[in-house]
Motif scaffolding. Structure first.
Motif, PDB file in Angstrom:
ATOM      1  N   ALA A  20      30.548  37.395  35.266  1.00 12.70           N
ATOM      2  CA  ALA A  20      30.469  36.807  36.600  1.00 12.70           C
ATOM      3  C   ALA A  20      31.700  37.135  37.481  1.00 12.70           C
ATOM      4  N   ALA A  21      32.637  36.826  37.120  1.00 17.64           N
ATOM      5  CA  ALA A  21      33.659  37.063  37.946  1.00 17.64           C
ATOM      6  C   ALA A  21      34.081  38.419  38.182  1.00 17.64           C
ATOM      7  N   ALA A  22      33.891  39.246  37.108  1.00 18.90           N
ATOM      8  CA  ALA A  22      33.965  40.868  37.299  1.00 18.90           C
ATOM      9  C   ALA A  22      33.044  41.386  38.444  1.00 18.90           C
ATOM     10  N   LEU A  23      31.992  40.869  38.336  1.00 17.18           N
ATOM     11  CA  LEU A  23      30.633  41.376  39.319  1.00 17.18           C
ATOM     12  C   LEU A  23      30.931  40.800  40.722  1.00 17.18           C
ATOM     13  N   GLN A  24      31.408  39.649  40.526  1.00 17.37           N
ATOM     14  CA  GLN A  24      31.831  38.916  42.067  1.00 17.37           C
ATOM     15  C   GLN A  24      33.193  39.677  42.729  1.00 17.37           C
ATOM     16  N   LEU A  25      34.136  40.055  41.993  1.00 19.89           N
ATOM     17  CA  LEU A  25      35.224  40.561  42.440  1.00 19.89           C
ATOM     18  C   LEU A  25      34.784  41.880  43.047  1.00 19.89           C
ATOM     19  N   THR A  26      34.123  42.689  42.226  1.00 17.54           N
ATOM     20  CA  THR A  26      33.413  44.039  42.511  1.00 17.54           C
ATOM     21  C   THR A  26      32.667  44.128  43.712  1.00 17.54           C
ATOM     22  N   PHE A  27      31.692  43.323  43.557  1.00 12.81           N
ATOM     23  CA  PHE A  27      30.703  43.471  44.780  1.00 12.81           C
ATOM     24  C   PHE A  27      30.659  42.464  45.863  1.00 12.81           C
ATOM     25  N   VAL A  28      30.984  41.326  45.378  1.00 14.83           N
ATOM     26  CA  VAL A  28      31.014  40.238  46.783  1.00 14.83           C
ATOM     27  C   VAL A  28      32.307  40.056  47.432  1.00 14.83           C
ATOM     28  N   GLN A  29      33.343  39.880  46.715  1.00 16.74           N
ATOM     29  CA  GLN A  29      34.637  39.643  47.294  1.00 16.74           C
ATOM     30  C   GLN A  29      34.978  40.828  48.375  1.00 16.74           C
ATOM     31  N   PRO A  30      34.937  42.101  48.311  1.00 16.37           N
ATOM     32  CA  PRO A  30      35.077  43.018  49.411  1.00 16.37           C
ATOM     33  C   PRO A  30      34.501  42.724  50.718  1.00 16.37           C
ATOM     34  N   LEU A  31      33.352  42.227  50.692  1.00 11.93           N
ATOM     35  CA  LEU A  31      32.335  41.643  51.860  1.00 11.93           C
ATOM     36  C   LEU A  31      33.036  40.436  52.227  1.00 11.93           C
ATOM     37  N   LEU A  32      33.580  39.674  51.709  1.00  8.84           N
ATOM     38  CA  LEU A  32      34.129  38.290  52.015  1.00  8.84           C
ATOM     39  C   LEU A  32      35.357  38.748  52.735  1.00  8.84           C
ATOM     40  N   GLY A  65      45.181  45.933  47.630  1.00  8.70           N
ATOM     41  CA  GLY A  65      45.075  45.966  46.193  1.00  8.70           C
ATOM     42  C   GLY A  65      44.778  44.509  45.457  1.00  8.70           C
ATOM     43  N   ILE A  66      45.229  44.296  44.355  1.00  5.81           N
ATOM     44  CA  ILE A  66      44.899  42.952  43.596  1.00  5.81           C
ATOM     45  C   ILE A  66      45.486  41.877  44.117  1.00  5.81           C
ATOM     46  N   ASP A  67      45.036  40.647  44.608  1.00  6.70           N
ATOM     47  CA  ASP A  67      45.881  39.480  44.966  1.00  6.70           C
ATOM     48  C   ASP A  67      45.422  38.692  43.585  1.00  6.70           C
ATOM     49  N   TRP A  68      46.665  38.661  42.801  1.00  4.63           N
ATOM     50  CA  TRP A  68      46.672  38.184  41.524  1.00  4.63           C
ATOM     51  C   TRP A  68      46.317  36.777  41.615  1.00  4.63           C
ATOM     52  N   ALA A  69      46.936  35.806  42.468  1.00  3.25           N
ATOM     53  CA  ALA A  69      46.832  34.737  42.588  1.00  3.25           C
ATOM     54  C   ALA A  69      45.289  34.161  43.102  1.00  3.25           C
ATOM     55  N   ARG A  70      44.787  34.929  43.974  1.00  2.00           N
ATOM     56  CA  ARG A  70      43.417  34.422  44.571  1.00  2.00           C
ATOM     57  C   ARG A  70      42.539  34.859  43.527  1.00  2.00           C
ATOM     58  N   ASP A  71      42.583  36.181  42.969  1.00  2.78           N
ATOM     59  CA  ASP A  71      41.656  36.714  41.962  1.00  2.78           C
ATOM     60  C   ASP A  71      41.606  36.130  40.732  1.00  2.78           C
ATOM     61  N   GLY A  72      42.849  35.445  40.114  1.00  8.26           N
ATOM     62  CA  GLY A  72      42.884  34.634  38.987  1.00  8.26           C
ATOM     63  C   GLY A  72      42.389  33.313  39.469  1.00  8.26           C
ATOM     64  N   LEU A  73      42.563  32.698  40.252  1.00  5.39           N
ATOM     65  CA  LEU A  73      41.934  31.297  40.537  1.00  5.39           C
ATOM     66  C   LEU A  73      40.319  31.713  40.725  1.00  5.39           C
ATOM     67  N   SER A  74      39.928  32.878  41.231  1.00  2.00           N
ATOM     68  CA  SER A  74      38.278  33.017  41.199  1.00  2.00           C
ATOM     69  C   SER A  74      37.680  33.297  39.684  1.00  2.00           C
ATOM     70  N   VAL A  75      38.382  34.012  38.849  1.00  2.00           N
ATOM     71  CA  VAL A  75      38.051  34.035  37.484  1.00  2.00           C
ATOM     72  C   VAL A  75      38.194  32.668  36.894  1.00  2.00           C
ATOM     73  N   LEU A  76      39.234  31.893  37.130  1.00  7.53           N
ATOM     74  CA  LEU A  76      39.148  30.402  36.270  1.00  7.53           C
ATOM     75  C   LEU A  76      38.103  29.689  36.986  1.00  7.53           C
ATOM     76  N   PHE A  77      37.871  29.772  38.145  1.00  9.88           N
ATOM     77  CA  PHE A  77      36.722  28.952  38.691  1.00  9.88           C
ATOM     78  C   PHE A  77      35.377  29.307  38.062  1.00  9.88           C
ATOM     79  N   SER A  78      35.221  30.771  37.864  1.00 11.91           N
ATOM     80  CA  SER A  78      34.109  31.160  37.492  1.00 11.91           C
ATOM     81  C   SER A  78      33.629  30.649  36.001  1.00 11.91           C
ATOM     82  N   LEU A  79      34.874  30.805  35.125  1.00 12.32           N
ATOM     83  CA  LEU A  79      34.637  30.338  33.680  1.00 12.32           C
ATOM     84  C   LEU A  79      34.353  28.670  33.511  1.00 12.32           C
ATOM     85  N   LEU A  80      35.127  28.117  34.406  1.00 12.72           N
ATOM     86  CA  LEU A  80      34.841  26.586  34.366  1.00 12.72           C
ATOM     87  C   LEU A  80      33.245  26.279  34.947  1.00 12.72           C
TER      88      LEU A  80
END
Length: 238
Positions: A20-32, A65-80
């Motif tokens: 879900a995090a991978a899909l979110q970062l690929t398809f949704v986050q650019p729009l956000l 490019g990649i925002d490691w802090a923001r994207d990392g928190l997004s992945v962590l939130f998705s996992l939880l």
């Protein structure tokens, strides 16, 4: 029983959280990110100066490019989040199994779709997901309405499948309709900072990612639940 529930939920939730995090970062986050530019005025500035062939995101954070802090928190939130959803789903599956329901990967997908309907689709009918910059009602009111809608929809789906008699079906219909007849909290106006095309694309992609994630969550939850049952049965037989 509890260890079986916990193990099944963690395995399924973590796997789905990554997807879900991978899909979110690929398809949704650019729009956000693009919506954030419009919210701050940069998107309108780029559009006014005729940046043909380039979206607003080409001039802002999305191009950095990649925002490691923001994207990392997004992945962590998705996992939880999906681990939590998996725990609820497997608990409901276990209860349904005690009532004679058969569980498999195939009908696990159906369970997942039911979860998607309750958690995302039903609330989105009156309160669709939106990017930053949209005029929205008070956050607390929206969260309360969302929670009550999820509970009412989940109860309605349970009654439709497991309820007996006409009264159960009528109660399910009332529960399905009530949140939308009452209405979601209204913003009291409209915002022109985000283009409607961008808002619509954000909503549809968010729901599409949700459907994919929930379908996979149902399948994996049923799979791990069945696998843990077989493993514990084999251990007990030794």
């Amino acid at each position: 029983m509890f260890s079986r529930l916990l193990t099944s939920a963690l395995f399924a939730g973590l796997c789905v959280g990554i997807v879900a995090a991978a899909l979110q970062l690929t398809f949704v986050q650019p729009l956000l990110l693009e919506a954030e530019l419009f919210e701050g005025g940069a998107g309108h500035h780029a559009a006014d100066h005729g940046s043909a062939g380039h979206g607003a995101a080409d001039h802002g954070p999305a191009a950095a490019g990649i925002d490691w802090a923001r994207d990392g928190l997004s992945v962590l939130f998705s996992l939880l989040v999906y681990a939590g959803y998996a725990l609820i789903l497997v608990a409901l599956m276990a209860f349904a199994e005690t009532r004679g329901a058969a569980l498999s990967v195939r009908n696990g997908v159906v369970w997942g779709i039911a979860g998607f309907i309750a958690v995302q689709m039903a609330p989105a009918f009156s309160l669709p997901p939106g990017p930053p910059g949209l005029a929205l009602a008070d956050l607390d009111l929206r969260q309360i309405w969302w929670f009550l809608t999820v509970v009412a929809t989940a109860a309605a789906l349970w009654l439709l499948v497991f309820g007996n008699g006409l009264l159960a079906k009528i109660a399910a219909l009332v529960l399905l309709l009530a949140p939308h007849l009452i209405g979601a909290p209204a913003a009291g106006g409209f915002s022109d900072s985000v283009p409607p095309e961008l808002a619509a694309n954000f909503a549809t992609r968010s729901l599409g990612v949700g459907l994919a994630a929930w379908s996979l969550l149902g399948a994996l939850t049923a799979f791990f639940w069945h696998r843990e049952s077989v493993r514990q049965g084999a251990t007990a037989a030794i």
